[in-house]
Design an enzyme around this catalytic site. Structure first.
Site, short mmCIF file in Angstrom:
data_model
loop_
_atom_site.label_atom_id
_atom_site.label_comp_id
_atom_site.label_asym_id
_atom_site.label_seq_id
_atom_site.Cartn_x
_atom_site.Cartn_y
_atom_site.Cartn_z
N LYS A 271 0.85 -1.18 0.00
CA LYS A 271 0.00 0.00 0.00
C LYS A 271 0.90 1.24 0.00
O LYS A 271 1.82 1.37 0.80
CB LYS A 271 -0.90 -0.01 1.24
CG LYS A 271 -2.16 0.83 1.09
CD LYS A 271 -3.13 0.56 2.23
CE LYS A 271 -4.43 1.32 2.00
NZ LYS A 271 -5.40 1.12 3.09
N GLU B 192 -19.45 -5.87 10.73
CA GLU B 192 -20.39 -5.07 11.52
C GLU B 192 -21.39 -5.93 12.28
O GLU B 192 -21.75 -5.61 13.43
CB GLU B 192 -21.13 -4.08 10.61
CG GLU B 192 -20.26 -3.03 9.97
CD GLU B 192 -19.61 -3.47 8.66
OE1 GLU B 192 -18.91 -2.64 8.04
OE2 GLU B 192 -19.80 -4.65 8.27
N ARG C 35 -25.56 -2.24 7.86
CA ARG C 35 -25.19 -3.62 7.53
C ARG C 35 -25.47 -4.57 8.70
O ARG C 35 -25.38 -5.79 8.53
CB ARG C 35 -23.72 -3.69 7.14
CG ARG C 35 -23.29 -2.67 6.10
CD ARG C 35 -21.88 -2.88 5.64
NE ARG C 35 -21.81 -3.89 4.60
CZ ARG C 35 -20.67 -4.35 4.09
NH1 ARG C 35 -19.52 -3.92 4.52
NH2 ARG C 35 -20.69 -5.26 3.13
#
Length: 628
Positions: free
Chosen positions: A279, A364, A392
């Site tokens: 990244k 979640e 969610r």
């Protein structure tokens, strides 16, 4: 920096005309372009720098858009957008009227599936692969998913389903050891073994050289290889799902990527390719601190210094400070986040109280049931979650928390419009879906100090409570260190006027005040969406000719609807105007401009009220705002 090769490419067909020797130079140009472009617009940087070579290789090998690419989350698609005819449009990335920061089907045929939330790519790609099979099409479908997104249960559900079918689906695991916050959990540790998997590769290579001179033993070893592989290589996990596991390979090696993808393209059935990327690749500042450079404001590429930030603390900072203060005074507090430590303001808490901090990954549903169980055992969990991500876990909110009336605090960040991230991240619905749940207490602060006091109030309750606050800084209110619980279900009058009463919720108190100055109207900070201050509503009903509710939430089922229900119960015939977000998805752009377009600034509120006072009806007038 010169972008000679990049400027010659307006679609992947032109990319495929380049020789393979030209591709590394293109990757260098593309990476430089992304750094320069994002420095001027802001946006997601580190994740996009990590997928430059992969993006080039995918469009080079596959016949896009006929072959389908589905990107998980979507914040890693800037290179994809640049190579698919939107290079010039990148100058207005995430701006009102400009291109979105995530894949969007209406924007380009190359954006095959709209994404903004995590862990959806495999399900979507599997659906496309089945559709192609059903229609007899020789189409390849590729899902690109990050290792962090595999912590989402939906990704594993899709792997389980897809692996049991013979559709031509390729899942690419982009393993950079990060989603947004550093990855957590057993699955991440399992995958991480592969980065130290030189053991397996070294044993295999050296063993092969030795066994070459003893053919019978080599044949025996070959038969035992899969057993050995299962002991030391995490690929077995995906093979158990029914995928043919390949990798890992260097995700920044174009030759390796192109050769591997070209070979996979010839294979039938579900394939799983594991690539390893970095990244922030190619920009040292982002490589060194990928969390900081995950999402950036405008900055100077030379030194990475961002534009001057607001001196006022953000609501997220207010929450983070309160969380640490509260944890210091109550040992029962447990902090939970679904992979949003930085975004939710929990970095300081995670450092000061590591044993009471839980990053559960992009999960979640698990976060809420985990919190519910902590509450069952006498602890006081605080779930820090974005409004859009709470959607969610709605079933868990109802069945595991509210139905059992458990004392879980929901610190709901990014309520209302979020600006540049657009409709996938907007918290437009939480007041509507929260207030209909029994046992819930729902609060909306109008400034920073109210936010702190409401969080404390929520923590003192013996049932579920939510405090929803917007992205960004507040009005600059003085924050009181001492915490005092607010009287439940009581608002407050801020300004006394005549004839018109503005009942404002949360972030809408300030624009309501601005409108009231021109209209000489009364302003009430309602504070509580549930329970409502019915006594205050009755008082305003009796003393004013017109009531106006204002909220940064959809009108349908929201706070204004709650006021309408209250007035109906009181038998009121007073006129009521409901102002809020329109019945459409509000696009990305500057938050101030977006609110104005929805009629939710001071000027828009005045105009809506003036229009309504010209209507000669005595019944309730639902004035739904429509952006022009």
């Amino acid at each position: 920096m010169s972008y000679t090769l990049l400027e010659s490419i307006n679609d992947p067909h032109q990319l495929r005309q380049l020789t393979r020797k030209e591709l590394p130079a293109l990757a260098e140009e593309l990476r430089g372009f992304l750094i320069e472009s994002v420095s001027k617009t802001g946006g997601h940087l580190a994740s996009n720098l990590g997928t430059v070579e992969l993006t080039i290789a995918l469009h080079y090998v596959f016949n896009t858009p006929e072959d389908r690419l589905v990107w998980d989350v979507g914040h890693q698609t800037y290179a994809h957008k640049t190579l698919t005819g939107r290079r010039e449009a990148m100058s207005r990335l995430r701006m009102l009227g400009g291109i979105a920061g995530f894949p969007k089907r209406e924007e380009s045929p190359y954006d095959t599936f709209g994404t903004g939330h995590s862990s959806t790519s495999i399900s979507a790609a599997f659906g496309m692969a089945i559709a192609a099979k059903r229609q007899g099409l020789d189409r390849r479908v590729v899902a690109v998913i990050g290792d962090g997104a595999l912590t989402g249960g939906m990704a594993l559900e899709a792997l389980n389903n897809a692996g049991a079918n013979d559709a031509n689906l390729l899942v690419i695991l982009n393993d950079n050891e990060m989603s947004i916050s550093p990855n957590v959990g057993a699955l991440n540790h399992y995958l991480a073994k592969l980065l130290s998997g030189r053991f397996y590769n070294t044993v295999r290579k050296r063993g092969g050289k030795v066994l070459d001179v003893i053919p019978p033993i080599r044949e025996l070893a070959k038969r035992a290889e899969e057993h050995m592989k299962g002991m030391v290589v995490p690929g077995t996990l995906f093979e158990e799902f029914g995928f043919n596991y390949l990798g890992p390979i260097d995700g920044h090696d174009l030759d390796a990527l192109i050769d591997t993808l070209s070979n996979i393209k010839k294979l039938d059935g579900p394939q799983f390719l594991h690539i390893v990327t970095k990244k922030g690749q190619g920009y040292k500042l982002a490589e060194d601190d990928p969390c900081l450079y995950h999402g950036v404001a405008k900055f100077n590429p030379a030194d990475g210094v961002a534009n001057k930030a607001s001196a006022k603390p953000s609501y997220t900072q207010v929450f983070g400070d309160w969380l640490c203060d509260m944890a210091g005074s109550d040992w029962r507090l447990m902090g939970i986040t679904p992979a949003m430590r930085e975004g939710s303001g929990m970095v300081k808490f995670s450092e000061q109280f590591p044993d009471r901090y839980f990053d559960v990954g992009i999960a979640e549903q698990h976060a809420l049931t985990f919190a519910a169980a902590l509450a069952c055992e006498g602890l006081k969990p605080v779930v820090a979650i974005y409004s859009t991500f709470l959607q969610r876990a709605y079933d868990q909110l109802i069945h595991d928390v509210a139905l059992q009336n458990l004392p879980v605090v929901f610190a709901i960040d990014r309520a209302g419009l979020v600006g540049a991230d657009g409709p996938t991240h907007a918290g437009a619905f939480d007041l509507s879906f929260l207030r209909c749940i029994p046992n819930m207490t729902v609060m909306a602060p109008s400034d920073e100090n109210e936010c702190r006091q409401m969080l404390y109030t929520a923590f003192t309750l013996n049932g579920p409570a939510a405090v929803r606050y917007p992205r960004g800084s507040g009005v600059g209110a003085k924050i009181e260190a001492e915490m005092q619980a607010l009287p439940i279900g009581q608002g407050r009058l801020l300004r006394r006027g005549e004839k018109i009463a503005l009942l404002a919720f949360g972030s809408m108190v300030q624009p309501a005040w601005q409108a009231a100055e021109e209209l000489n109207a009364t302003v009430a900070d309602m504070r509580f969406v549930k329970p409502l201050d019915e006594a205050l509503i009755k008082q305003l009903m009796l003393s004013h000719d017109l009531l106006v509710t204002i909220e940064e939430n959809v009108i349908q089922g929201g706070a204004g609807s709650a006021v309408a229900e209250c007035l109906a119960k009181l038998g009121s015939t007073k006129r009521l105007v409901l102002l809020g977000l329109p019945d459409r998805f509000v696009e990305h752009g500057d938050p101030t401009l977006l609110l104005a377009s929805c009629g939710l600034d001071g000027v828009g509120i005045v105009e809506a009220i003036k229009r309504s006072t010209r209507v000669l009806y005595s019944t309730i007038d639902l004035a739904y705002t429509i952006a022009k």
